[in-house]
Motif scaffolding. Structure first.
Motif, PDB file in Angstrom:
ATOM      1  N   GLN A 196       0.858  -1.179   0.000  1.00  0.00           N
ATOM      2  CA  GLN A 196       0.000   0.000   0.000  1.00  0.00           C
ATOM      3  C   GLN A 196       0.903   1.241   0.000  1.00  0.00           C
ATOM      4  OE1 GLN A 196      -3.387  -0.083   2.848  1.00  0.00           O
ATOM      5  NE2 GLN A 196      -2.697  -2.153   3.317  1.00  0.00           N
ATOM      6  N   THR A 234      -2.601   3.685  -2.907  1.00  0.00           N
ATOM      7  CA  THR A 234      -3.813   3.522  -2.098  1.00  0.00           C
ATOM      8  C   THR A 234      -4.598   4.812  -1.989  1.00  0.00           C
ATOM      9  OG1 THR A 234      -2.619   1.858  -0.813  1.00  0.00           O
ATOM     10  CG2 THR A 234      -4.646   2.734   0.152  1.00  0.00           C
ATOM     11  N   GLY A 235      -3.884   5.926  -1.800  1.00  0.00           N
ATOM     12  CA  GLY A 235      -4.567   7.203  -1.653  1.00  0.00           C
ATOM     13  C   GLY A 235      -3.600   8.356  -1.842  1.00  0.00           C
ATOM     14  N   GLU A 249      -8.221   6.072  -0.859  1.00  0.00           N
ATOM     15  CA  GLU A 249      -8.359   5.894   0.578  1.00  0.00           C
ATOM     16  C   GLU A 249      -7.574   6.956   1.342  1.00  0.00           C
ATOM     17  OE1 GLU A 249     -10.336   3.633   1.886  1.00  0.00           O
ATOM     18  OE2 GLU A 249     -10.853   2.900  -0.132  1.00  0.00           O
ATOM     19  N   ARG A 250      -8.051   7.246   2.547  1.00  0.00           N
ATOM     20  CA  ARG A 250      -7.369   8.227   3.393  1.00  0.00           C
ATOM     21  C   ARG A 250      -6.271   7.592   4.243  1.00  0.00           C
ATOM     22  NH1 ARG A 250     -10.833  12.917   4.554  1.00  0.00           N
ATOM     23  NH2 ARG A 250      -9.653  13.131   6.486  1.00  0.00           N
ATOM     24  N   GLN A 262      -4.429   1.574  11.719  1.00  0.00           N
ATOM     25  CA  GLN A 262      -4.772   2.521  10.673  1.00  0.00           C
ATOM     26  C   GLN A 262      -3.770   3.669  10.732  1.00  0.00           C
ATOM     27  OE1 GLN A 262      -8.944   4.029   9.895  1.00  0.00           O
ATOM     28  NE2 GLN A 262      -8.087   5.923  10.731  1.00  0.00           N
ATOM     29  N   SER A 264      -2.974   7.208   8.642  1.00  0.00           N
ATOM     30  CA  SER A 264      -3.638   8.064   7.658  1.00  0.00           C
ATOM     31  C   SER A 264      -2.716   9.085   7.016  1.00  0.00           C
ATOM     32  CB  SER A 264      -4.798   8.815   8.329  1.00  0.00           C
ATOM     33  OG  SER A 264      -5.820   7.946   8.735  1.00  0.00           O
TER      34      SER A 264
END
Length: 437
Positions: A196, A234-235, A249-250, A262, A264
């Motif tokens: 990711q 991923t983001g 995604e965040r 998680q 971010s």
């Protein structure tokens, strides 16, 4: 002039003294970058101040046995690394010597043995941040050593391989994506498995002036082009005017020792992908390898909850002030009988020391930024009087200052571990266990 390097100092330079026969300057301290303890070098004075000078290395006359060929073509021009000319063992010894001298100067008693935790010296960083510059296309750059000037790079061997791929991909598509008008800095962040990837974009003044709709369109165009180059993307987040707009995604999922976190866009996570399990173990286990446990613990400067999630206490209070990290912390502690406090550590401790006496925690874990704790926080910690404190530090000078303060409240240093989270640089991490007498 010829100089004998006496020792390494925090910041990456070698320390020497001008020979006594050199007129009025005899005995003056000179800091010379690119040198190692014990070496005889030829150097010239670059800047001369009243109490010290800085030198410019001319030649190595007697090299240290720890001197090696640097592993990156940008060393020593790039300001990111200071120790690539030293072996891994030589780097670790310099850091241990600096740590011990710093503690001794602050009159902090420490154990005769400071253990160390090391890992692979290359490809370890899970996060890098670079500047965007326009050339014949787009280039990504670090700052040059000792300068605000930028040095374009195409690779960074201390970064995870995926991050090097991301640098190359953004360099290829940057001009087509209009990256220069979108941001001035770009940050890449990946997890341990490198499956990711998050990209954060930090705009300059000109990008801030663009209407939000145009920024959003430019963000989407950049993200789609990069995703075609790197399917693990991923983001992407664009930070402007105190807010973030994003594509994809965040956050990503970062797994450490079986715990999933998680992490971010815009949040904080420890940087060495190889040593995170060992760092976590040192923080939450005692010297016998058993988990620290009990009823109540506080995790201050908790970040995304790396340590709070793994603490084996019935109730953990985790304190974090930064918005994105505090959101991650709340998510990562969901389902546990723990409390998340969105506050600065100082404000939290002030609230705990006002009014009637409260039950003290059995353990306080601290992981402050480089500035350390400071006198007021140490005073509050002394007033609360938790039996055990684990202090994770990334600066030996502020660690020594804070330990000196805590010693005034009947604490003593039990163990210190040097964790080499930042090979090739002068930076170091320490885990110190402090106990109330």
């Amino acid at each position: 002039m010829k100089l004998r390097i006496e020792k390494a100092v925090y910041g990456g330079d070698g320390l020497a003294r001008i020979p006594a026969d050199e007129a009025a300057s005899g005995g003056k301290t000179v800091f010379v970058p690119g040198t190692l303890p014990g070496e005889l070098v030829e150097a010239s004075i670059a800047t001369d101040r009243r109490s010290f000078s800085t030198g410019e290395l001319g030649a190595i006359l007697e090299p240290s046995p720890e001197r090696v060929v640097p592993g990156c073509e940008y060393f020593p021009r790039c300001g990111g690394c200071q120790y690539q000319h030293a072996s891994a063992a030589g780097q670790l010894q310099m850091k241990l010597d600096i740590l011990k001298e710093t503690l001794a100067r602050a009159h902090v008693p420490f154990p005769p043995e400071i253990a160390s935790l090391t890992g692979p010296p290359w490809g370890y960083r899970n996060r890098i941040r670079l500047h965007v510059i326009k050339r014949a296309g787009i280039a990504l750059a670090y700052r040059r050593r000792g300068s605000h000037d930028l040095l374009p790079v195409t690779r960074c061997p201390i970064a995870a391989p995926l991050l090097e791929q991301a640098v190359a991909a953004v360099t290829r598509i940057g001009a087509e994506a209009g990256l220069e008008s979108l941001c001035e800095e770009v940050e890449f962040f990946t997890n341990h498995e490198q499956d990711q990837l998050l990209v954060s974009l930090w705009p300059g003044v000109r990008a801030h002036r663009q209407p939000a709709r145009l920024r959003e369109q430019a963000l989407e165009a950049f993200a789609e082009l990069l995703h075609a180059q790197l399917p693990v993307l991923t983001g992407v987040g664009l930070f402007a005017e105190g807010e973030m707009m994003h594509w994809g995604e965040r956050s990503l999922t970062y797994t450490v020792s079986g715990h999933s976190y998680q992490a971010s866009l815009g949040g904080f996570f420890q940087v060495n992908r190889f040593l995170l399990p060992g760092l976590l173990q040192l923080a939450v286990e005692n010297s016998d390898g058993e988990k620290r446990s009990g009823r109540t613990a506080w995790d201050l400067y908790s970040g995304a909850g790396l340590f709070a999630r793994a603490l084996d206490f019935e109730n953990v209070t985790a304190v974090e002030s930064a918005g994105f990290s505090a959101d991650d912390l709340k998510h990562n502690l969901a389902g546990k009988a723990h409390r998340v406090v969105r506050s600065s550590t100082l404000d939290f401790l002030r609230s705990q020391t006002r009014g009637p006496a409260r039950a003290k925690p059995e353990l306080i874990l601290l992981d402050p930024p480089r500035a350390g704790l400071g006198k007021e926080i140490c005073t509050h910690l002394g007033s609360i009087g938790a039996p055990d404190i684990v202090y994770i530090s990334c600066d030996p000078a502020t660690l020594a200052r804070d330990l000196q303060s805590l010693l005034q409240f009947e604490y003593s240093v039990q163990t210190i571990h040097l964790v080499d989270l930042f090979p090739q640089t002068f930076h170091m991490e320490t885990v110190t266990f402090v106990k109330r007498n």
